[in-house]
Design a protein around this motif. Structure first.
Motif, PDB file in Angstrom:
ATOM      1  N   THR A 245       0.849  -1.191   0.000  1.00  0.00           N
ATOM      2  CA  THR A 245       0.000   0.000   0.000  1.00  0.00           C
ATOM      3  C   THR A 245       0.884   1.241   0.000  1.00  0.00           C
ATOM      4  O   THR A 245       1.802   1.353   0.813  1.00  0.00           O
ATOM      5  CB  THR A 245      -0.917  -0.005   1.235  1.00  0.00           C
ATOM      6  N   CYS A 246       0.602   2.171  -0.932  1.00  0.00           N
ATOM      7  CA  CYS A 246       1.459   3.349  -1.037  1.00  0.00           C
ATOM      8  C   CYS A 246       0.694   4.653  -0.837  1.00  0.00           C
ATOM      9  O   CYS A 246       1.277   5.730  -0.809  1.00  0.00           O
ATOM     10  CB  CYS A 246       2.171   3.351  -2.391  1.00  0.00           C
ATOM     11  N   PHE A 247      -0.619   4.589  -0.716  1.00  0.00           N
ATOM     12  CA  PHE A 247      -1.442   5.795  -0.564  1.00  0.00           C
ATOM     13  C   PHE A 247      -2.648   5.418   0.278  1.00  0.00           C
ATOM     14  O   PHE A 247      -3.314   4.431  -0.025  1.00  0.00           O
ATOM     15  CB  PHE A 247      -1.888   6.270  -1.953  1.00  0.00           C
ATOM     16  N   LEU A 248      -2.894   6.183   1.325  1.00  0.00           N
ATOM     17  CA  LEU A 248      -4.056   5.904   2.165  1.00  0.00           C
ATOM     18  C   LEU A 248      -4.918   7.158   2.285  1.00  0.00           C
ATOM     19  O   LEU A 248      -4.377   8.263   2.447  1.00  0.00           O
ATOM     20  CB  LEU A 248      -3.611   5.496   3.577  1.00  0.00           C
ATOM     21  N   ALA A 249      -6.206   6.977   2.222  1.00  0.00           N
ATOM     22  CA  ALA A 249      -7.095   8.126   2.395  1.00  0.00           C
ATOM     23  C   ALA A 249      -8.391   7.681   3.058  1.00  0.00           C
ATOM     24  O   ALA A 249      -8.953   6.655   2.703  1.00  0.00           O
ATOM     25  CB  ALA A 249      -7.396   8.776   1.049  1.00  0.00           C
ATOM     26  N   THR A 250      -8.816   8.462   4.020  1.00  0.00           N
ATOM     27  CA  THR A 250     -10.130   8.299   4.635  1.00  0.00           C
ATOM     28  C   THR A 250     -10.797   9.648   4.497  1.00  0.00           C
ATOM     29  O   THR A 250     -10.234  10.650   4.943  1.00  0.00           O
ATOM     30  CB  THR A 250      -9.963   7.934   6.120  1.00  0.00           C
ATOM     31  N   VAL A 251     -11.958   9.683   3.865  1.00  0.00           N
ATOM     32  CA  VAL A 251     -12.586  10.997   3.651  1.00  0.00           C
ATOM     33  C   VAL A 251     -14.056  10.846   3.256  1.00  0.00           C
ATOM     34  O   VAL A 251     -14.436   9.876   2.595  1.00  0.00           O
ATOM     35  CB  VAL A 251     -11.804  11.798   2.562  1.00  0.00           C
ATOM     36  N   GLY A 252     -14.856  11.770   3.698  1.00  0.00           N
ATOM     37  CA  GLY A 252     -16.225  11.906   3.219  1.00  0.00           C
ATOM     38  C   GLY A 252     -16.238  13.073   2.246  1.00  0.00           C
ATOM     39  O   GLY A 252     -15.692  14.129   2.558  1.00  0.00           O
ATOM     40  N   LEU A 253     -16.837  12.891   1.074  1.00  0.00           N
ATOM     41  CA  LEU A 253     -16.762  13.915   0.035  1.00  0.00           C
ATOM     42  C   LEU A 253     -18.144  14.391  -0.389  1.00  0.00           C
ATOM     43  O   LEU A 253     -19.066  13.588  -0.558  1.00  0.00           O
ATOM     44  CB  LEU A 253     -16.034  13.359  -1.194  1.00  0.00           C
ATOM     45  N   GLN A 254     -18.229  15.679  -0.574  1.00  0.00           N
ATOM     46  CA  GLN A 254     -19.473  16.286  -1.055  1.00  0.00           C
ATOM     47  C   GLN A 254     -19.104  17.335  -2.099  1.00  0.00           C
ATOM     48  O   GLN A 254     -18.184  18.117  -1.876  1.00  0.00           O
ATOM     49  CB  GLN A 254     -20.185  16.944   0.121  1.00  0.00           C
ATOM     50  N   LEU A 255     -19.821  17.326  -3.198  1.00  0.00           N
ATOM     51  CA  LEU A 255     -19.586  18.331  -4.218  1.00  0.00           C
ATOM     52  C   LEU A 255     -20.667  19.390  -4.131  1.00  0.00           C
ATOM     53  O   LEU A 255     -21.817  19.089  -3.839  1.00  0.00           O
ATOM     54  CB  LEU A 255     -19.661  17.711  -5.619  1.00  0.00           C
ATOM     55  N   ASN A 256     -20.271  20.611  -4.390  1.00  0.00           N
ATOM     56  CA  ASN A 256     -21.228  21.701  -4.537  1.00  0.00           C
ATOM     57  C   ASN A 256     -21.057  22.217  -5.955  1.00  0.00           C
ATOM     58  O   ASN A 256     -20.074  22.846  -6.272  1.00  0.00           O
ATOM     59  CB  ASN A 256     -20.925  22.784  -3.497  1.00  0.00           C
ATOM     60  N   VAL A 257     -22.012  21.864  -6.795  1.00  0.00           N
ATOM     61  CA  VAL A 257     -21.929  22.243  -8.198  1.00  0.00           C
ATOM     62  C   VAL A 257     -23.021  23.271  -8.463  1.00  0.00           C
ATOM     63  O   VAL A 257     -24.200  22.995  -8.271  1.00  0.00           O
ATOM     64  CB  VAL A 257     -22.152  21.007  -9.103  1.00  0.00           C
ATOM     65  N   SER A 258     -22.619  24.472  -8.857  1.00  0.00           N
ATOM     66  CA  SER A 258     -23.617  25.503  -9.127  1.00  0.00           C
ATOM     67  C   SER A 258     -23.780  25.630 -10.623  1.00  0.00           C
ATOM     68  O   SER A 258     -22.879  26.129 -11.292  1.00  0.00           O
ATOM     69  CB  SER A 258     -23.169  26.850  -8.572  1.00  0.00           C
ATOM     70  N   GLN A 259     -24.892  25.116 -11.127  1.00  0.00           N
ATOM     71  CA  GLN A 259     -25.161  25.367 -12.538  1.00  0.00           C
ATOM     72  C   GLN A 259     -26.211  26.470 -12.604  1.00  0.00           C
ATOM     73  O   GLN A 259     -25.866  27.621 -12.789  1.00  0.00           O
ATOM     74  CB  GLN A 259     -25.574  24.079 -13.256  1.00  0.00           C
ATOM     75  N   ASP A 260     -27.480  26.113 -12.382  1.00  0.00           N
ATOM     76  CA  ASP A 260     -28.473  27.180 -12.244  1.00  0.00           C
ATOM     77  C   ASP A 260     -28.501  27.616 -10.785  1.00  0.00           C
ATOM     78  O   ASP A 260     -28.482  28.774 -10.456  1.00  0.00           O
ATOM     79  CB  ASP A 260     -29.855  26.688 -12.665  1.00  0.00           C
ATOM     80  N   LYS A 261     -28.544  26.599  -9.908  1.00  0.00           N
ATOM     81  CA  LYS A 261     -28.517  26.872  -8.470  1.00  0.00           C
ATOM     82  C   LYS A 261     -27.600  25.844  -7.826  1.00  0.00           C
ATOM     83  O   LYS A 261     -27.348  24.788  -8.420  1.00  0.00           O
ATOM     84  CB  LYS A 261     -29.929  26.779  -7.896  1.00  0.00           C
ATOM     85  N   PRO A 262     -27.062  26.127  -6.640  1.00  0.00           N
ATOM     86  CA  PRO A 262     -26.127  25.188  -6.022  1.00  0.00           C
ATOM     87  C   PRO A 262     -26.771  23.821  -5.795  1.00  0.00           C
ATOM     88  O   PRO A 262     -27.911  23.725  -5.353  1.00  0.00           O
ATOM     89  CB  PRO A 262     -25.790  25.852  -4.688  1.00  0.00           C
ATOM     90  N   LEU A 263     -26.032  22.781  -6.159  1.00  0.00           N
ATOM     91  CA  LEU A 263     -26.509  21.413  -5.988  1.00  0.00           C
ATOM     92  C   LEU A 263     -25.461  20.662  -5.190  1.00  0.00           C
ATOM     93  O   LEU A 263     -24.283  20.668  -5.552  1.00  0.00           O
ATOM     94  CB  LEU A 263     -26.692  20.772  -7.366  1.00  0.00           C
ATOM     95  N   LEU A 264     -25.882  20.055  -4.090  1.00  0.00           N
ATOM     96  CA  LEU A 264     -24.942  19.296  -3.274  1.00  0.00           C
ATOM     97  C   LEU A 264     -25.041  17.815  -3.620  1.00  0.00           C
ATOM     98  O   LEU A 264     -26.124  17.253  -3.662  1.00  0.00           O
ATOM     99  CB  LEU A 264     -25.234  19.503  -1.789  1.00  0.00           C
TER     100      LEU A 264
END
Ligand SMILES: *[C@@H]1O[C@H](CO)[C@@H](O)[C@H](O)[C@H]1NC(C)=O
Ligand SMILES: *[C@@H]1O[C@H](CO)[C@@H](O)[C@H](O)[C@H]1NC(C)=O
Ligand SMILES: *[C@@H]1O[C@H](CO)[C@@H](O)[C@H](O)[C@H]1NC(C)=O
Ligand SMILES: *[C@@H]1O[C@H](CO)[C@@H](O)[C@H](O)[C@H]1NC(C)=O
Ligand SMILES: *[C@@H]1O[C@H](CO)[C@@H](O)[C@H](O)[C@H]1NC(C)=O
Ligand SMILES: *[C@@H]1O[C@H](CO)[C@@H](O)[C@H](O)[C@H]1NC(C)=O
Ligand SMILES: *[C@@H]1O[C@H](CO)[C@@H](O)[C@H](O)[C@H]1NC(C)=O
Ligand SMILES: *[C@@H]1O[C@H](CO)[C@@H](O)[C@H](O)[C@H]1NC(C)=O
Length: 429
Positions: A245-264
């Motif tokens: 193992t050469c890379f470890l990650a623990t994470v919760g991810l959320q995107l905020n994409v604003s096209q017309d209005k912000p979308l999570l």
């Protein structure tokens, strides 16, 4: 915490061709048409729809992968029945190398409603599951979350909708279905799915919005709420170099994409697979959520000649794909970041929510972050350097110190007042 996902870094080089393969796979979608006739040769059940499945499975080397199972052009519909006499209809299709899907539909006084969907996928199909650890058919049952449809109306859904269960996402679109057809003709009256309704509804109460659409029926509830407000689940991801193992990650991810209005958009760790590449001075983790979102994180080592070296997050890119045909809807990249720095050989931790601004329209929110892109030993995180946001450890002594200072001040004041009083009292004697 979800199960650990990992991917061999040697496959990083293969990512692009694999993605292209995935994209070309998106075009191989076929509609299925099931038109069942009764004894007098009149249509008693009609269905025409498109669907695909995103399936997460365990591969030979213990990694979890997400694959797309599409309908083939040669689907059959053996076993489909109208059930006009038994009040229970069945739509069943068989496709590809031993895959099948069915839904049983029950009839009530005024409505009909899907009961269970049954999906059987055969991991023996090497085109779809190239390296499945377990080979053979897997069957899952999924309760149909949609509500009842009024009898003698046809259920129509042009837009796509998802139904998720365990390690499967079912995606349906272009759906036309009517069970318990009467008099041999598919109804002209439609019951539309929530995904097809105009999105300008929020200002109008739902009840009156329903009243304005022509076929007023008990409509199925929305299968996926568009805006998650809850925090995303935390995922565990790792990369391997050879069998290390050469890379470890623990994470919760959320995107905020604003096209017309912000979308999570919350990234679901259960369907997300990691790929990428480790290196001595740069390392990249690429996450594919199996559901049209790709996120890449690139780390680099700062001024490699310095005696005490640090790493930092240099670049994040986000690509959103059209889930129906795989074309890129939007792509955002910021390669000028300088975040999450820590000494080489340690890990970086930040449990609180953080925001990475990718461009003016796209943000990535991270939760419960713990990451180590370099020098992972024995499959374990090294000592963590925490972000300043997390430094409750400093805040607590400050608060305790301040409280103590106030306490001391009170005691001193009380002592002085007490002494004055007793002094004054002494004087009067
Ligand atoms: C169906 O209709 C009958 C008679 O009209 C009624 O007694 C019964 O309760 C109804 N069942 C349901 C599930 O609505
Ligand atoms: C529909 O199919 C599921 C799975 O086979 C079964 O458990 C259920 O009883 C069926 N429903 C009806 C109404 O037959
Ligand atoms: C899967 O394929 C192997 C080899 O082709 C065969 O021996 C086995 O019986 C198959 N299993 C199933 C469940 O189809
Ligand atoms: C839906 O079906 C219509 C006609 O049946 C077809 O023209 C259209 O391309 C389909 N949409 C998608 C997204 O496949
Ligand atoms: C079917 O035909 C019968 C008799 O012709 C009629 O009463 C009934 O309304 C028809 N049903 C539909 C759904 O058209
Ligand atoms: C990888 O695993 C094999 C056997 O499973 C072992 O012989 C080899 O030394 C391992 N390599 C590393 C770099 O750990
Ligand atoms: C999402 O992004 C938009 C524009 O970048 C911003 O105005 C909004 O506050 C963000 N929402 C959240 C929840 O971060
Ligand atoms: C994919 O679908 C979208 C919308 O349905 C369309 O605008 C786009 O041109 C399509 N892309 C390709 C490559 O077919």
């Amino acid at each position: 915490m979800g199960p650990r996902r990992s991917a061999a870094s040697s496959r990083g080089r293969l990512l692009l061709p694999l993605l292209l393969l995935g994209v070309s796979g998106f075009f191989q979608s076929y509609a299925v048409e099931v038109d069942i006739k009764d004894a007098s040769n009149a249509t008693c059940l009609y269905a025409n729809w498109m669907m695909r499945f995103l399936i997460t499975y365990e591969s030979n080397n213990g990694d979890y992968k997400t694959t797309t199972l599409n309908l083939s052009s040669s689907a059959t519909h053996n076993g489909s029945v109208c059930g006009n006499d038994t009040q229970a209809a069945l739509v069943a299709v068989q496709f590809g190398e031993g895959h099948s899907w069915s839904i049983n539909i029950t009839k009530n006084n005024e409505t009909y409603q899907g009961d269970f969907m049954t999906l059987t996928y055969n991991t023996n199909d090497t085109a779809v599951f190239p390296d499945a650890k377990r080979k053979g058919p897997v069957t899952i049952f999924i309760k149909d979350p949609a509500g009842p449809v009024q009898l003698n109306t046809v259920f129509v859904c042009h837009n796509s909708f998802d139904i998720e269960a365990e390690n499967i996402t079912q995606i349906f679109w272009n759906v036309t279905l009517q069970a318990f057809v009467q008099n041999g003709t598919v109804s002209k009256k439609e019951t539309r799915c929530p995904a097809d309704r105009p999105t300008s509804a929020p200002t109008v109460p739902p009840t009156s919005a329903n009243a304005t659409t022509a076929p007023t029926t008990a409509a199925p509830p929305a299968p996926t709420p568009p805006k998650p407000v809850e925090n995303p689940d935390t995922g565990n991801y790792s990369l391997k170099s050879g069998n290390k193992t050469c890379f470890l990650a623990t994470v919760g991810l959320q995107l905020n994409v604003s096209q017309d209005k912000p979308l999570l958009i919350n990234i679901n760790p259960k369907t997300t697979v990691a790929d990428g590449a480790c290196g001595n001075t740069t390392a990249t983790l690429k996450l594919n959520d199996g559901n049209s979102t790709l996120i890449g994180f690139t780390f680099a080592v700062k001024n490699a000649s310095a005696s005490v070296q640090k790493f930092y997050l240099r670049e994040v890119n986000v690509t959103l794909l059209n889930r129906l045909n795989g074309s890129v809807i939007s792509s955002a990249d910021n390669n000028n970041l300088s975040k999450w720095d820590a000494f080489l050989g340690s890990s970086y931790m930040c449990r609180k929510e953080q925001t990475l601004q990718i461009n003016e329209n796209v943000q990535v929110h991270t939760f419960n972050l713990w990451i180590q892109p370099f020098l992972v030993e024995a499959n374990k995180f090294a000592t963590a350097q925490e972000c300043s946001l997390d430094d409750d450890s400093i805040l607590i002594p400050i608060v305790v110190g301040a409280a103590l200072a106030v306490l001391i001040a009170i005691i001193v004041v009380a002592y002085i007042i007490g002494r004055r009083k007793s002094y004054a009292g002494y004087q009067t004697l």
